[in-house]
Motif scaffolding. Sequence first.
Motif, mmCIF file in Angstrom:
data_model
loop_
_atom_site.group_PDB
_atom_site.id
_atom_site.type_symbol
_atom_site.label_atom_id
_atom_site.label_comp_id
_atom_site.label_asym_id
_atom_site.label_seq_id
_atom_site.Cartn_x
_atom_site.Cartn_y
_atom_site.Cartn_z
ATOM 1 N N CYS A 236 72.256 34.263 71.055
ATOM 2 C CA CYS A 236 70.830 33.946 70.910
ATOM 3 C C CYS A 236 70.523 33.432 69.505
ATOM 4 C CB CYS A 236 69.987 35.180 71.217
ATOM 5 S SG CYS A 236 69.972 35.663 72.960
ATOM 6 N N ASP A 237 71.133 34.046 68.483
ATOM 7 C CA ASP A 237 70.934 33.566 67.114
ATOM 8 C C ASP A 237 71.416 32.118 66.978
ATOM 9 O OD1 ASP A 237 70.003 36.072 66.553
ATOM 10 O OD2 ASP A 237 71.746 36.711 65.393
ATOM 11 N N GLU B 76 61.494 32.996 64.827
ATOM 12 C CA GLU B 76 62.476 31.970 65.167
ATOM 13 C C GLU B 76 63.033 31.318 63.907
ATOM 14 O OE1 GLU B 76 62.611 28.645 68.590
ATOM 15 O OE2 GLU B 76 61.134 28.222 67.019
ATOM 16 N N ARG C 111 63.325 33.137 74.510
ATOM 17 C CA ARG C 111 63.902 33.864 73.373
ATOM 18 C C ARG C 111 63.354 35.277 73.297
ATOM 19 N NH1 ARG C 111 62.723 34.694 68.015
ATOM 20 N NH2 ARG C 111 60.772 33.560 68.177
ATOM 21 N N THR D 167 63.550 41.702 64.663
ATOM 22 C CA THR D 167 63.421 41.508 66.102
ATOM 23 C C THR D 167 62.802 42.729 66.765
ATOM 24 O OG1 THR D 167 65.326 40.030 66.114
ATOM 25 C CG2 THR D 167 64.687 40.999 68.215
ATOM 26 N N TYR E 225 68.545 31.767 78.248
ATOM 27 C CA TYR E 225 68.027 31.154 77.022
ATOM 28 C C TYR E 225 68.959 30.047 76.545
ATOM 29 C CZ TYR E 225 66.620 30.961 72.070
ATOM 30 O OH TYR E 225 66.226 30.548 70.824
ATOM 31 N N ALA F 93 67.302 26.360 76.665
ATOM 32 C CA ALA F 93 66.691 26.038 75.370
ATOM 33 C C ALA F 93 66.812 24.570 74.976
ATOM 34 C CB ALA F 93 67.280 26.937 74.284
ATOM 35 N N THR G 69 69.095 29.771 68.755
ATOM 36 C CA THR G 69 67.868 29.627 67.979
ATOM 37 C C THR G 69 68.082 28.679 66.806
ATOM 38 O OG1 THR G 69 67.132 31.846 68.591
ATOM 39 C CG2 THR G 69 66.133 30.878 66.640
ATOM 40 N N ARG H 60 60.686 27.761 75.252
ATOM 41 C CA ARG H 60 61.787 28.256 74.429
ATOM 42 C C ARG H 60 61.444 29.604 73.815
ATOM 43 N NH1 ARG H 60 61.960 24.461 70.721
ATOM 44 N NH2 ARG H 60 61.214 25.709 68.953
ATOM 45 N N GLN H 61 60.235 29.730 73.281
ATOM 46 C CA GLN H 61 59.830 31.006 72.681
ATOM 47 C C GLN H 61 59.774 32.106 73.728
ATOM 48 O OE1 GLN H 61 59.741 31.464 69.645
ATOM 49 N NE2 GLN H 61 58.876 29.768 68.475
ATOM 50 N N THR I 220 65.316 33.760 62.044
ATOM 51 C CA THR I 220 66.594 33.881 62.743
ATOM 52 C C THR I 220 67.498 32.692 62.436
ATOM 53 O OG1 THR I 220 65.562 35.150 64.528
ATOM 54 C CG2 THR I 220 67.667 34.111 65.014
#
Length: 579
Positions: free
Chosen positions: A563-564, A257, A521, A217, A505, A509, A567, A517-518, A260
Amino acid sequence: MTPAAHTRPDRPRRTSCPPWPRSVLGRVPGSLPLAAAARGAVALALPLLIGLATGWVVPSVIAAIGALWGVSQDGSDPYRVRVRRLSWTGVSSALGLLAGELALRSGQPPAVAVTLGTAALVAGAVSLRGRIASVSGMHLLLGVTIGSGIPVPGPWWQAPLALLAGVALVLVLSAAPWLWRRHHVERAAVLAVYRSAGEALAVAGTDAAEQARLRMTLALNHAHEVMAPHLAPRGQRRQDGTGELVRAFHCAVRLGEAVTAVVWEGHALPPALTGVPRHLAGRLLPGDRTAPEDHVAEPVSETGSPGTRALADLVRAVDGEPDGADLELRLPVHERPGRAARVRYALLLAGCVLAAHLLAEVLHRPRGYWLPMTVAFVYKPDFGPLLPRALHRCVGTIVGVAAIGAVSAAATGTYAVVGVVAVFGALMAVGVRHHYALATLGLTAVVFVLLDLLGDHRALYGTRVVDTALASALVLVAHFVVWPDSSDHRAEAQTEAAVAAARRYRDAAPQAGPVQRQSLRRAAYHQLAEARRTVAHARREPARRGRPLPDWESAITAAERLCDQVTGQAVAGAASPAR
């Protein structure tokens, strides 16, 4: 099977990652920046050699001072960024030198004090507005300090032009490789993402996976910053030869992404999958002749996890024709300190500079520039924790004084002195990239030689160590008495902004398209990394008695895991309908 149902294997195994060629990895972290060291040596030695050959010793020494400041702002970032930073360094330092020189030539001590105070107020007012502004403000103040502290013979315009010429020399040396490797820095940054993605896949399903994901990241954050000027929508993009790099970066974002998601799923992977980033790098950036282009077999079957299916989809997309879609990613806007913080810093900086100037007038008149100059270097809270910076300044000065004292005894000839300047200039260039104390060591030694060439032959080794300690103590006392919680406030604000970005996010998402979304993120991970850096800085400042700092790290870690998870779920949702 949904991502929430995935469990770690009982006995996770560590897979091996195919070796990467050195050129694919770019410069290995921790390696010596030999090119920068060579630029530092040449930039400092060349003006002195020209001065010795022509007899213009004073202008050549002033030019060497400009080169010294230019070397301190040389970097490994994209060439356009270097040009902007060095240009502002040259202009601001030349203007500062001119103002200080005119104040000194007026023969009025109050004029010098007023000029120093005004320059400090301006420097403080602009320094918290960003890196370029901060560098410009610092060098404006440094220029005034040197101009008002060192009498320079010759016309009033000569010294500022010589100083500007020295910075321009560093600019030319630093930007010259643009002619034959225009986008080398961008390419290295993008390739570093693929390397770190391969490392993260290699340890998926082990305890090292989360740290590997964090390194990926950070590499992606850096690549995003480097590539940001090239990421305009396709219709607005200039024809600058970055088409393949932009596509490689967009694929790196999709790869980040997918990786992750794989790390979040917690499954160890076979070697065929850990080699996917290596394969993608070879396909997307064929300009690097050593980048591998070996074919990767279809990596997963229809029963693979969502993360591995996302990797397979990415391989198929890259091996096929470009889809023409642009992510149009933009860097998140970082919160800048408010007006109250800028005003307080400007007033504190001006107060410290004036106090240092008055102290120098009492102790060293004339040529008492070292104290206010040290204040200008040390009091930069936007450059990192203040206490370590002051301590490293003192240590670097002590070692630098000892080193130049020992070397000066052996360097008896004029050209030997130039060689000494070149060596310490190279050392300073290395220190700029590795440690502030090392950079200070090189700068201190060079300054002693240059001042000797200007005619200041006083034995001031011990005095300069004491002056550095006094200036550092003055800054620390003033800052931590008047503004002790400045780093805490920055850490709290950055942590709150990062957590809010992670929640945005999470909330958006599920309904967002791939592009949005990207973007969400990337913004969340950027701000989380910035929050970690700011919190680490706050931890390195003196602890306030009776006021333990909040556990910001736990909030940041929880937001990263959120966030993970988002994703992983988003990748599963995107992969499941067509299966």
